[in-house]
Scaffold this active site. Sequence first.
Site, PDB file in Angstrom:
ATOM      1  N   ALA A 178       0.830  -1.201   0.000  1.00  0.00           N
ATOM      2  CA  ALA A 178       0.000   0.000   0.000  1.00  0.00           C
ATOM      3  C   ALA A 178       0.865   1.251   0.000  1.00  0.00           C
ATOM      4  O   ALA A 178       1.898   1.295   0.668  1.00  0.00           O
ATOM      5  CB  ALA A 178      -0.933  -0.003   1.204  1.00  0.00           C
ATOM      6  N   GLY A 180       2.306   4.951   0.924  1.00  0.00           N
ATOM      7  CA  GLY A 180       2.430   5.609   2.221  1.00  0.00           C
ATOM      8  C   GLY A 180       3.617   5.093   3.001  1.00  0.00           C
ATOM      9  O   GLY A 180       4.358   4.202   2.559  1.00  0.00           O
ATOM     10  N   ILE A 181       3.798   5.635   4.195  1.00  0.00           N
ATOM     11  CA  ILE A 181       4.903   5.242   5.058  1.00  0.00           C
ATOM     12  C   ILE A 181       4.646   3.848   5.630  1.00  0.00           C
ATOM     13  O   ILE A 181       3.549   3.546   6.095  1.00  0.00           O
ATOM     14  CB  ILE A 181       5.068   6.263   6.203  1.00  0.00           C
ATOM     15  CG1 ILE A 181       5.364   7.659   5.627  1.00  0.00           C
ATOM     16  CG2 ILE A 181       6.166   5.842   7.165  1.00  0.00           C
ATOM     17  CD1 ILE A 181       5.347   8.762   6.659  1.00  0.00           C
ATOM     18  N   LYS A 199      -4.361  -5.751   6.130  1.00  0.00           N
ATOM     19  CA  LYS A 199      -3.353  -5.466   7.151  1.00  0.00           C
ATOM     20  C   LYS A 199      -3.005  -6.750   7.898  1.00  0.00           C
ATOM     21  O   LYS A 199      -3.899  -7.426   8.436  1.00  0.00           O
ATOM     22  CB  LYS A 199      -3.873  -4.399   8.129  1.00  0.00           C
ATOM     23  CG  LYS A 199      -4.290  -3.109   7.422  1.00  0.00           C
ATOM     24  CD  LYS A 199      -4.995  -2.129   8.345  1.00  0.00           C
ATOM     25  CE  LYS A 199      -4.063  -1.471   9.304  1.00  0.00           C
ATOM     26  NZ  LYS A 199      -4.720  -0.349  10.028  1.00  0.00           N
ATOM     27  N   ASP A 234     -14.096   1.180  10.395  1.00  0.00           N
ATOM     28  CA  ASP A 234     -14.470  -0.193  10.723  1.00  0.00           C
ATOM     29  C   ASP A 234     -13.509  -1.137  10.018  1.00  0.00           C
ATOM     30  O   ASP A 234     -12.894  -0.789   8.998  1.00  0.00           O
ATOM     31  CB  ASP A 234     -15.907  -0.445  10.257  1.00  0.00           C
ATOM     32  CG  ASP A 234     -16.436  -1.788  10.735  1.00  0.00           C
ATOM     33  OD1 ASP A 234     -15.875  -2.342  11.702  1.00  0.00           O
ATOM     34  OD2 ASP A 234     -17.410  -2.284  10.149  1.00  0.00           O
TER      35      ASP A 234
END
Length: 435
Positions: A178, A180-181, A199, A234
């Site tokens: 993904a 981003g950091i 995740k 959520d």
Amino acid sequence: VYYPAKTGLKTAIEIMLRQCKFDLPFEDIKRDVRNITKTLCQHFRHQHQKAHLNFQLQVISATFFRNKAAYVVGKAINDTDVIPFALPILNNEHGALYVDALLIGEDALSQLFDFSYVYFMVTHPVPSAVVAFLQSLMPARSTADLYSAIGYHKHGKTVFYRDFLHHLKYSDDELIVAPGIRGMVMAVFTLPSYPYVFKVIRDRFAPPKEIERKAVERKYQLVKQHDRVGRMADMLEYSNVAFPKSRFSKELLAELTDICASSIEFDGDFAIIKHVYIERRMRPLNLDIATADDERLEKLLRGYGKAIKELAAANIFPGDMLFKNFGVTPLGRVVFYDYDEVSYLTDCNFRKIPAARYPEDELSAEPWYSVAPNDIFPEEFATFLLSNPRIREVFMKYHSDLLEPEFWWQKQQNIKQGIFEQVFPYPESMRFPRD
């Protein structure tokens, strides 16, 4: 339920409200009817330029309950124009009821049913009929989203997984890391053509993270059960999810087998993730801020501070308040989505930084005062959030109080005294006057 306006729109609206069968009386139902009628007619004349108004109302027979409000959800029909609406109904200080606003249009309803809110409590003999009606009002909302929104979370998960398998079958893009950091607790990947992220908890957490895997799982469960006040995303939690191995990019597969080895195994052509959280994909706030013009930056930082304040009112402290841990929804709301340091606000000890004993104290690499695990110094937030002068100027304009322990002490005191602030899933400007 169908309410024709043959004897007048006001009469139809009043009948609709009375048939909700609340035990408590309305504070002033005639006033509420006038407010609804005026707003509805103004909207149709402004948006649809209809000189002739010939309304019909259709509403779901069950009332939706969430937090301190009940909601009547339906649609208004005027000739060929159909527009969704919802009526939030609240209690006054004496327990009587009043209609607080009229939420009109797909965007307003989509925000009400957003994935960052807790589920509604609603009783209906045919849940599928409720979902079908809601989807006619909000076509952009998936069936899985709506089943979860009305409290049928397990069925929502089932529908989501079927939809995901269908999407995998008819798409060919790769699962990738993904944007981003990189997170220190989770490995995050996504399928560019599908609006979700996946995740997976890492095997080892990089310093300064000092937390165990089971504690991370408890944090995510806390969020699942708590009032998210529209400010925490959520998540869907699955075990033993099989992905086609061929759909992983080489970079992602190497990363997962390196840092999440205990959570992945291979069976023929499939990679099986033993435990995964799935969340709606949002644009990371730090990336949005980096490219924002002045107007956009002001909107984002106002939303960021407001998100923190609304979470605090619901007894939630985000822990790690870095911009990278927040996302921006398609409707422009700033939402928190990294839960490994989340805690109850009342478990935190907010402190002022003690005055230095000697000038040398301020130059020391170590603090000159003791720090317990649950100690938090709001003055320090500026150090890691506001190093950019442009960001600092806007933040201080709206949310300088977040840097003062007095703000946090007051929130804690309110919660301990049973004072729970009202957080509205719609703008303050939409609320009706009660004169």
